[in-house]
Design a protein around this motif. Structure first.
Motif, PDB file in Angstrom:
ATOM      1  N   GLU A 115       0.822  -1.209   0.000  1.00 55.23           N
ATOM      2  CA  GLU A 115       0.000   0.000   0.000  1.00 55.23           C
ATOM      3  C   GLU A 115       0.852   1.254   0.000  1.00 55.23           C
ATOM      4  O   GLU A 115       0.563   2.212  -0.717  1.00 55.23           O
ATOM      5  CB  GLU A 115      -0.947  -0.013   1.198  1.00 55.23           C
ATOM      6  CG  GLU A 115      -2.029  -1.066   1.058  1.00 55.23           C
ATOM      7  CD  GLU A 115      -2.820  -1.307   2.335  1.00 55.23           C
ATOM      8  OE1 GLU A 115      -2.541  -0.652   3.369  1.00 55.23           O
ATOM      9  OE2 GLU A 115      -3.722  -2.163   2.285  1.00 55.23           O
ATOM     10  N   ASN A 116       1.939   1.270   0.777  1.00 63.06           N
ATOM     11  CA  ASN A 116       2.810   2.443   0.815  1.00 63.06           C
ATOM     12  C   ASN A 116       3.615   2.586  -0.459  1.00 63.06           C
ATOM     13  O   ASN A 116       3.872   3.702  -0.897  1.00 63.06           O
ATOM     14  CB  ASN A 116       3.725   2.398   2.043  1.00 63.06           C
ATOM     15  CG  ASN A 116       3.005   2.910   3.257  1.00 63.06           C
ATOM     16  OD1 ASN A 116       2.538   4.037   3.272  1.00 63.06           O
ATOM     17  ND2 ASN A 116       2.887   2.073   4.255  1.00 63.06           N
ATOM     18  N   ASN A 117       4.014   1.481  -1.058  1.00 63.98           N
ATOM     19  CA  ASN A 117       4.724   1.541  -2.321  1.00 63.98           C
ATOM     20  C   ASN A 117       3.809   2.137  -3.388  1.00 63.98           C
ATOM     21  O   ASN A 117       4.234   2.936  -4.201  1.00 63.98           O
ATOM     22  CB  ASN A 117       5.218   0.153  -2.720  1.00 63.98           C
ATOM     23  CG  ASN A 117       6.126   0.190  -3.927  1.00 63.98           C
ATOM     24  OD1 ASN A 117       6.768   1.190  -4.204  1.00 63.98           O
ATOM     25  ND2 ASN A 117       6.168  -0.901  -4.650  1.00 63.98           N
ATOM     26  N   LYS A 118       2.539   1.756  -3.370  1.00 63.80           N
ATOM     27  CA  LYS A 118       1.570   2.295  -4.322  1.00 63.80           C
ATOM     28  C   LYS A 118       1.418   3.796  -4.123  1.00 63.80           C
ATOM     29  O   LYS A 118       1.422   4.562  -5.084  1.00 63.80           O
ATOM     30  CB  LYS A 118       0.220   1.595  -4.138  1.00 63.80           C
ATOM     31  CG  LYS A 118      -0.848   2.030  -5.105  1.00 63.80           C
ATOM     32  CD  LYS A 118      -2.132   1.254  -4.861  1.00 63.80           C
ATOM     33  CE  LYS A 118      -3.240   1.745  -5.751  1.00 63.80           C
ATOM     34  NZ  LYS A 118      -4.508   1.074  -5.469  1.00 63.80           N
ATOM     35  N   GLN A 119       1.336   4.234  -2.877  1.00 64.78           N
ATOM     36  CA  GLN A 119       1.218   5.661  -2.583  1.00 64.78           C
ATOM     37  C   GLN A 119       2.470   6.410  -3.025  1.00 64.78           C
ATOM     38  O   GLN A 119       2.394   7.498  -3.588  1.00 64.78           O
ATOM     39  CB  GLN A 119       0.971   5.879  -1.087  1.00 64.78           C
ATOM     40  CG  GLN A 119      -0.393   5.442  -0.631  1.00 64.78           C
ATOM     41  CD  GLN A 119      -0.548   5.503   0.888  1.00 64.78           C
ATOM     42  OE1 GLN A 119       0.381   5.855   1.605  1.00 64.78           O
ATOM     43  NE2 GLN A 119      -1.736   5.157   1.365  1.00 64.78           N
ATOM     44  N   ALA A 120       3.634   5.824  -2.781  1.00 63.38           N
ATOM     45  CA  ALA A 120       4.889   6.453  -3.187  1.00 63.38           C
ATOM     46  C   ALA A 120       4.955   6.578  -4.707  1.00 63.38           C
ATOM     47  O   ALA A 120       5.376   7.604  -5.237  1.00 63.38           O
ATOM     48  CB  ALA A 120       6.074   5.660  -2.656  1.00 63.38           C
ATOM     49  N   ALA A 121       4.518   5.537  -5.415  1.00 61.89           N
ATOM     50  CA  ALA A 121       4.523   5.572  -6.883  1.00 61.89           C
ATOM     51  C   ALA A 121       3.566   6.640  -7.399  1.00 61.89           C
ATOM     52  O   ALA A 121       3.874   7.351  -8.353  1.00 61.89           O
ATOM     53  CB  ALA A 121       4.144   4.199  -7.441  1.00 61.89           C
ATOM     54  N   GLU A 122       2.400   6.770  -6.761  1.00 62.86           N
ATOM     55  CA  GLU A 122       1.435   7.789  -7.172  1.00 62.86           C
ATOM     56  C   GLU A 122       1.981   9.188  -6.941  1.00 62.86           C
ATOM     57  O   GLU A 122       1.814  10.073  -7.773  1.00 62.86           O
ATOM     58  CB  GLU A 122       0.112   7.599  -6.428  1.00 62.86           C
ATOM     59  CG  GLU A 122      -0.657   6.373  -6.893  1.00 62.86           C
ATOM     60  CD  GLU A 122      -1.859   6.045  -6.013  1.00 62.86           C
ATOM     61  OE1 GLU A 122      -2.126   6.756  -5.022  1.00 62.86           O
ATOM     62  OE2 GLU A 122      -2.542   5.057  -6.325  1.00 62.86           O
ATOM     63  N   LYS A 123       2.678   9.410  -5.823  1.00 65.87           N
ATOM     64  CA  LYS A 123       3.280  10.706  -5.551  1.00 65.87           C
ATOM     65  C   LYS A 123       4.357  11.033  -6.569  1.00 65.87           C
ATOM     66  O   LYS A 123       4.470  12.151  -7.024  1.00 65.87           O
ATOM     67  CB  LYS A 123       3.858  10.756  -4.130  1.00 65.87           C
ATOM     68  CG  LYS A 123       2.795  10.871  -3.062  1.00 65.87           C
ATOM     69  CD  LYS A 123       3.427  10.942  -1.682  1.00 65.87           C
ATOM     70  CE  LYS A 123       2.336  11.000  -0.636  1.00 65.87           C
ATOM     71  NZ  LYS A 123       2.888  11.014   0.725  1.00 65.87           N
ATOM     72  N   THR A 124       5.146  10.025  -6.950  1.00 66.48           N
ATOM     73  CA  THR A 124       6.180  10.222  -7.954  1.00 66.48           C
ATOM     74  C   THR A 124       5.562  10.638  -9.281  1.00 66.48           C
ATOM     75  O   THR A 124       6.044  11.545  -9.946  1.00 66.48           O
ATOM     76  CB  THR A 124       7.019   8.937  -8.126  1.00 66.48           C
ATOM     77  OG1 THR A 124       7.603   8.604  -6.875  1.00 66.48           O
ATOM     78  CG2 THR A 124       8.097   9.124  -9.169  1.00 66.48           C
TER      79      THR A 124
END
Length: 116
Positions: free
Chosen positions: A101-110
Motif C-alpha cells: 500500500e505504501n509503495n503504491k502511494q509512493a509511486a502515485e506521488k512520484t
C-alpha cells in the motif's frame, strides 16, 4: 452450524488480537527510529538496495522461512514452534500488505511530481 460458526468467529477474532499484541512486541525490538529496519537491513544485505521492492522481497523471504518450517513439520497439535511460525507468517503478511500500500502511494506521488 451457527454455534460452530460463532466459535470459529470468536476464535479468529481472539487470534487477531493476539497477533496485534505479537506485532506490538516485535515492533518494540526496532525502537522508534526505523520500524522497517529489519527489512531494510535485510534488503541491503541481500540486494544492495533498500527500496520498497527489495524490502518486500526480503519480507517474503522471512515469511517463507516460517512457511518451510510449518510445511516440513506437519501439523502437531501441541507444537509451540508451529504456532509461533504461523503467527509470524500472519504478521509478515500484514507488514507486506503495508509495504504494498505504501509503495503504491509512493509511486502515485512520484507520478504527480513528474507531471508538475
Amino acid at each position: 452450524m451457527s454455534e460452530k460458526t460463532n466459535d470459529l468467529t470468536e476464535s479468529c477474532i481472539n487470534k487477531f488480537h493476539e497477533l496485534a499484541n505479537l506485532f506490538k512486541e516485535k515492533n518494540k525490538q526496532y525502537g522508534d527510529k526505523d520500524q522497517l529496519a529489519n527489512f531494510r537491513n535485510g534488503a541491503m544485505l541481500q540486494y544492495g538496495d533498500d527500496s520498497w521492492e527489495y524490502m518486500y522481497e526480503t519480507a517474503k523471504s522471512y515469511c517463507l522461512k516460517h512457511v518451510a518450517h510449518v510445511f516440513g513439520a506437519g501439523q502437531t497439535i501441541n507444537d509451540k514452534k508451529i504456532s509461533e511460525s504461523l503467527g509470524d507468517i500472519a504478521v509478515y503478511c500484514i507488514i507486506m500488505q503495508h509495504m504494498v500500500e505504501n509503495n503504491k502511494q509512493a509511486a502515485e506521488k512520484t507520478k504527480e511530481y513528474d507531471h508538475e
